[in-house]
Write a protein that holds these residues in place. Structure first.
Motif, PDB file in Angstrom:
ATOM      1  N   GLU A  76     -94.562 -10.024 154.758  1.00 59.23           N
ATOM      2  CA  GLU A  76     -93.516  -9.011 154.955  1.00 59.23           C
ATOM      3  C   GLU A  76     -94.031  -7.850 155.784  1.00 59.23           C
ATOM      4  O   GLU A  76     -93.333  -7.326 156.650  1.00 59.23           O
ATOM      5  CB  GLU A  76     -93.008  -8.458 153.618  1.00 59.23           C
ATOM      6  N   ILE A  77     -95.259  -7.424 155.498  1.00 54.48           N
ATOM      7  CA  ILE A  77     -95.821  -6.290 156.248  1.00 54.48           C
ATOM      8  C   ILE A  77     -96.124  -6.715 157.674  1.00 54.48           C
ATOM      9  O   ILE A  77     -95.856  -5.972 158.623  1.00 54.48           O
ATOM     10  CB  ILE A  77     -97.064  -5.735 155.522  1.00 54.48           C
ATOM     11  N   MET A 107     -96.718   3.513 154.874  1.00 51.66           N
ATOM     12  CA  MET A 107     -97.061   3.046 153.538  1.00 51.66           C
ATOM     13  C   MET A 107     -97.828   4.106 152.751  1.00 51.66           C
ATOM     14  O   MET A 107     -97.708   4.194 151.528  1.00 51.66           O
ATOM     15  CB  MET A 107     -97.857   1.747 153.648  1.00 51.66           C
ATOM     16  N   ALA A 162    -102.515  -9.701 149.008  1.00 54.58           N
ATOM     17  CA  ALA A 162    -102.764 -10.980 149.678  1.00 54.58           C
ATOM     18  C   ALA A 162    -104.254 -11.294 149.754  1.00 54.58           C
ATOM     19  O   ALA A 162    -104.654 -12.464 149.675  1.00 54.58           O
ATOM     20  CB  ALA A 162    -102.151 -10.958 151.084  1.00 54.58           C
ATOM     21  N   ILE A 163    -105.077 -10.263 149.880  1.00 60.03           N
ATOM     22  CA  ILE A 163    -106.527 -10.505 149.984  1.00 60.03           C
ATOM     23  C   ILE A 163    -107.099 -10.891 148.627  1.00 60.03           C
ATOM     24  O   ILE A 163    -107.819 -11.876 148.509  1.00 60.03           O
ATOM     25  CB  ILE A 163    -107.241  -9.247 150.545  1.00 60.03           C
ATOM     26  N   ASP A 209    -110.465  -5.443 158.133  1.00 60.37           N
ATOM     27  CA  ASP A 209    -109.992  -6.801 157.911  1.00 60.37           C
ATOM     28  C   ASP A 209    -109.350  -7.387 159.162  1.00 60.37           C
ATOM     29  O   ASP A 209    -109.401  -8.588 159.385  1.00 60.37           O
ATOM     30  CB  ASP A 209    -108.994  -6.834 156.757  1.00 60.37           C
ATOM     31  N   ALA A 255     -86.703  -5.473 157.886  1.00 64.94           N
ATOM     32  CA  ALA A 255     -88.144  -5.535 157.598  1.00 64.94           C
ATOM     33  C   ALA A 255     -88.606  -4.282 156.866  1.00 64.94           C
ATOM     34  O   ALA A 255     -89.385  -4.347 155.908  1.00 64.94           O
ATOM     35  CB  ALA A 255     -88.927  -5.712 158.900  1.00 64.94           C
ATOM     36  N   ARG A 277    -100.749   1.023 162.980  1.00 68.02           N
ATOM     37  CA  ARG A 277    -101.056   2.377 162.512  1.00 68.02           C
ATOM     38  C   ARG A 277     -99.799   3.051 161.951  1.00 68.02           C
ATOM     39  O   ARG A 277     -99.861   3.779 160.957  1.00 68.02           O
ATOM     40  CB  ARG A 277    -101.609   3.228 163.655  1.00 68.02           C
ATOM     41  N   ALA A 278     -98.680   2.810 162.605  1.00 69.53           N
ATOM     42  CA  ALA A 278     -97.431   3.413 162.144  1.00 69.53           C
ATOM     43  C   ALA A 278     -97.051   2.884 160.763  1.00 69.53           C
ATOM     44  O   ALA A 278     -96.641   3.645 159.882  1.00 69.53           O
ATOM     45  CB  ALA A 278     -96.313   3.139 163.157  1.00 69.53           C
ATOM     46  N   VAL A 279     -97.203   1.572 160.572  1.00 74.08           N
ATOM     47  CA  VAL A 279     -96.851   0.980 159.274  1.00 74.08           C
ATOM     48  C   VAL A 279     -97.763   1.521 158.178  1.00 74.08           C
ATOM     49  O   VAL A 279     -97.313   1.868 157.079  1.00 74.08           O
ATOM     50  CB  VAL A 279     -96.917  -0.565 159.340  1.00 74.08           C
ATOM     51  N   LEU A 280     -99.046   1.627 158.496  1.00 78.13           N
ATOM     52  CA  LEU A 280     -99.975   2.188 157.518  1.00 78.13           C
ATOM     53  C   LEU A 280     -99.599   3.614 157.156  1.00 78.13           C
ATOM     54  O   LEU A 280     -99.625   4.009 155.984  1.00 78.13           O
ATOM     55  CB  LEU A 280    -101.385   2.182 158.097  1.00 78.13           C
ATOM     56  N   VAL A 339     -90.072  -4.176 152.970  1.00 80.27           N
ATOM     57  CA  VAL A 339     -91.384  -3.602 152.667  1.00 80.27           C
ATOM     58  C   VAL A 339     -91.224  -2.402 151.735  1.00 80.27           C
ATOM     59  O   VAL A 339     -91.968  -2.242 150.771  1.00 80.27           O
ATOM     60  CB  VAL A 339     -92.117  -3.218 153.964  1.00 80.27           C
ATOM     61  N   ALA A 369     -94.518  -8.914 159.325  1.00 80.95           N
ATOM     62  CA  ALA A 369     -93.215  -8.997 160.001  1.00 80.95           C
ATOM     63  C   ALA A 369     -92.762  -7.611 160.452  1.00 80.95           C
ATOM     64  O   ALA A 369     -92.221  -7.443 161.555  1.00 80.95           O
ATOM     65  CB  ALA A 369     -92.181  -9.624 159.062  1.00 80.95           C
ATOM     66  N   LEU A 370     -92.998  -6.619 159.608  1.00 79.96           N
ATOM     67  CA  LEU A 370     -92.622  -5.250 159.968  1.00 79.96           C
ATOM     68  C   LEU A 370     -93.452  -4.753 161.156  1.00 79.96           C
ATOM     69  O   LEU A 370     -92.914  -4.132 162.087  1.00 79.96           O
ATOM     70  CB  LEU A 370     -92.810  -4.332 158.755  1.00 79.96           C
ATOM     71  N   LEU A 402     -94.248   9.504 163.709  1.00 80.58           N
ATOM     72  CA  LEU A 402     -95.197   8.405 163.530  1.00 80.58           C
ATOM     73  C   LEU A 402     -96.368   8.578 164.488  1.00 80.58           C
ATOM     74  O   LEU A 402     -96.195   9.032 165.612  1.00 80.58           O
ATOM     75  CB  LEU A 402     -94.513   7.061 163.800  1.00 80.58           C
ATOM     76  N   PRO A 403     -97.573   8.188 164.034  1.00 81.27           N
ATOM     77  CA  PRO A 403     -98.725   8.289 164.938  1.00 81.27           C
ATOM     78  C   PRO A 403     -98.508   7.406 166.156  1.00 81.27           C
ATOM     79  O   PRO A 403     -98.024   6.281 166.042  1.00 81.27           O
ATOM     80  CB  PRO A 403     -99.882   7.766 164.075  1.00 81.27           C
ATOM     81  N   ASP A 462     -99.715  -3.308 149.405  1.00 76.83           N
ATOM     82  CA  ASP A 462     -99.173  -4.573 149.901  1.00 76.83           C
ATOM     83  C   ASP A 462     -97.795  -4.759 149.283  1.00 76.83           C
ATOM     84  O   ASP A 462     -97.292  -3.899 148.567  1.00 76.83           O
ATOM     85  CB  ASP A 462    -100.114  -5.725 149.516  1.00 76.83           C
ATOM     86  N   THR A 463     -97.161  -5.885 149.581  1.00 79.94           N
ATOM     87  CA  THR A 463     -95.872  -6.178 148.949  1.00 79.94           C
ATOM     88  C   THR A 463     -96.054  -7.119 147.763  1.00 79.94           C
ATOM     89  O   THR A 463     -95.078  -7.624 147.229  1.00 79.94           O
ATOM     90  CB  THR A 463     -94.903  -6.807 149.965  1.00 79.94           C
ATOM     91  N   MET A 522    -104.354 -11.056 156.225  1.00 74.81           N
ATOM     92  CA  MET A 522    -104.777  -9.773 155.691  1.00 74.81           C
ATOM     93  C   MET A 522    -103.681  -9.129 154.856  1.00 74.81           C
ATOM     94  O   MET A 522    -103.746  -9.105 153.656  1.00 74.81           O
ATOM     95  CB  MET A 522    -105.188  -8.839 156.813  1.00 74.81           C
ATOM     96  N   ALA A 523    -102.635  -8.649 155.507  1.00 73.45           N
ATOM     97  CA  ALA A 523    -101.528  -8.087 154.745  1.00 73.45           C
ATOM     98  C   ALA A 523    -100.507  -9.196 154.482  1.00 73.45           C
ATOM     99  O   ALA A 523    -100.589 -10.273 155.054  1.00 73.45           O
ATOM    100  CB  ALA A 523    -100.880  -6.950 155.510  1.00 73.45           C
ATOM    101  N   SER A 524     -99.576  -8.909 153.612  1.00 70.80           N
ATOM    102  CA  SER A 524     -98.567  -9.901 153.281  1.00 70.80           C
ATOM    103  C   SER A 524     -97.696 -10.197 154.503  1.00 70.80           C
ATOM    104  O   SER A 524     -97.662  -9.432 155.466  1.00 70.80           O
ATOM    105  CB  SER A 524     -97.691  -9.387 152.144  1.00 70.80           C
ATOM    106  N   LEU A 549     -93.197  -2.448 148.112  1.00 73.13           N
ATOM    107  CA  LEU A 549     -94.517  -1.854 148.275  1.00 73.13           C
ATOM    108  C   LEU A 549     -95.171  -1.579 146.924  1.00 73.13           C
ATOM    109  O   LEU A 549     -94.606  -0.875 146.101  1.00 73.13           O
ATOM    110  CB  LEU A 549     -94.364  -0.542 149.054  1.00 73.13           C
TER     111      LEU A 549
END
Ligand SMILES: [Zn+2]
Ligand SMILES: [Zn+2]
Lengths: 198, 198
Positions: free
Chosen positions: B5-6, B32, A69-70, A94, A45, B26-29, A49, B8-9, A16-17, A63-64, B1-3, A53
Motif C-alpha cells: 500500500e505504501i 507518515m 513487512a520487514i 533498506d 492510495a 521522502r514526501a510519504v515518509l 495508507v 503504491a502511494l 511537502l519536502p 507501515d500498514t 521494504m514497505a508494504s 497506518l
C-alpha cells in the motif's frame, strides 16, 4: 484566481519536502486535469495508507501492517539487527537493499539540549529484544552527529554483557551527515566497512 | 521494504510533475511521520477538491464552483476576454495578476497530426460568448507553437465581423514555448506588448 479549496490544497502540497508553491500548483493542475488517471488513484492510495497506518510493535517502523513487512518477512536474517534513530533512516538503509537483517527504530536520539532521555526512546524494548536471544550482531547505525554518536555509546553500554557483536557504520559518513540524505553509494560503503564498536 | 500500500502511494506521488521516486518517498515518509499536522490536512484538502471539482460552464476553467471564481468575480473586466488552450495556461496567466479580464479555455489546440478538429474544442461556445456582446477585446493567448498559431488564425477567421478587437500575445515568447512553463516576467512582457491580430 482559484477557489479557496484549491488554494488550500496547493498550500498543503507545498509543505511537502521537495515541493514548493510553484510545483505544488503544477501538481494540483495535473491532478485536476487527470481526474480519473491521477487524482482518483492518488486519493485512494492516500486514504488506504491513512486508514491503515500503524507503528510496528516489534521494531517501531511505520507501515500498514503490524508486524511490519520487514519484521514479517521470513527471508530476512533475524540474527542481525540494525538500530536506527528514525523511520526515515530505516527506509534510507533498506532502500539500498544492502542490509539483509531486521531493524529497531529508537524514535530519536539522546539530546541534553532537547531534553531527550533514554526513557524517551525505544531503548528498553531494544535491550529486551537482544536479551530474548537469537541475535548475533547489532549494528548501531546512528547519524554521524554528536548526538547520534552519544546515543550509540549509550546503547553500547546498555548492551554490554549480552552475547552480541556490536558494530557501527564505518566512519567516512560526512560529519554532521544525516543518513536519510545520503546517496546509496555512501551508505553502501559505510555499511560494508562497518566495524566493531570501539 | 514497505508494504504494498505504501509503495503504491509512493508510485502515485512519483507521477506528479516535479516529483520523482526519491522525493515521493521522502514526501510519504514526511506524511507518515506527521500524521496529524500534514497527512490529515492534505487528505482532507484533496477530498474536498476531489468532491467539488467542476468544469466552469462559462469559461471551461476547472474549479470547485460553477461558475468558477474568476467568472463569478464582479471586479474582473468582462469586456476583455483571454482565450487559452488549456486550464494550465489560464492558471499561469492568472497567477501573474496582469490580466484583469475573463477567460475562455479551448481545451486544446487544432492539430492535424492528433486529429483535433474545431468541433473538438470549445470554439462554438467562444463565438457564442462574443456574439452575445459586451466584449471589446479578445486576446488570443495560444502557445507559440505551430499548432497554437494555427488555432489563433482559425479563431481570428471565426470571429471576423464581430465588433471586437482581436489581439495576440507579443512575439518574444520563445519559439516552441508553452505558456505554463514561462516565468512571470516573460509572460508580463508578452501581455503588455500584445498587438492586433495580423
Ligand atoms: Zn517491524
Ligand atoms: Zn469560469
Amino acid at each position: 484566481m482559484a477557489s479557496t479549496e484549491i488554494e488550500a490544497l496547493v498550500q498543503q502540497l507545498a509543505r511537502l519536502p521537495g515541493l514548493g508553491p510553484r510545483s505544488a500548483r503544477r501538481a494540483v493542475l495535473h491532478l485536476m486535469k487527470k481526474r480519473e488517471s491521477s487524482f482518483a488513484p492518488l486519493l485512494a492510495a492516500l486514504q488506504t495508507v491513512s486508514e491503515r497506518l500503524v507503528t510496528c510493535g516489534i521494531c517501531g517502523n511505520i507501515d500498514t501492517q503490524d508486524p511490519c513487512a520487514i519484521c514479517a518477512d521470513p527471508r530476512r536474517d533475524a540474527r542481525s539487527l540494525c538500530v536506527v534513530e528514525e523511520v526515515s533512516d530505516l527506509w534510507a538503509l533498506d532502500k539500498s537493499r544492502l542490509f539483509p537483517g531486521k531493524y529497531h527504530v529508537l524514535g530519536g536520539r539522546l539530546s541534553a539540549l532537547e531534553g531527550v532521555r533514554p526513557q524517551d526512546l525505544s531503548i528498553d524494548a531494544l535491550v529486551a529484544r537482544v536479551a530474548a536471544g537469537g541475535i548475533d550482531e547489532v549494528v548501531l547505525a546512528m547519524n554521524a552527529t554528536l548526538e547520534g554518536q552519544t546515543t550509540a555509546h549509550y546503547l553500547a553500554e546498555r548492551l554490554e554483557g549480552y552475547p552480541v557483536r556490536l558494530t557501527q557504520l564505518a566512519h567516512g559518513l560526512p560529519v554532521g551527515g544525516e543518513l536519510d540524505y545520503l546517496d546509496e553509494g555512501t551508505l553502501a560503503q559505510a555499511l560494508r566497512a562497518r566495524r566493531p564498536m570501539g
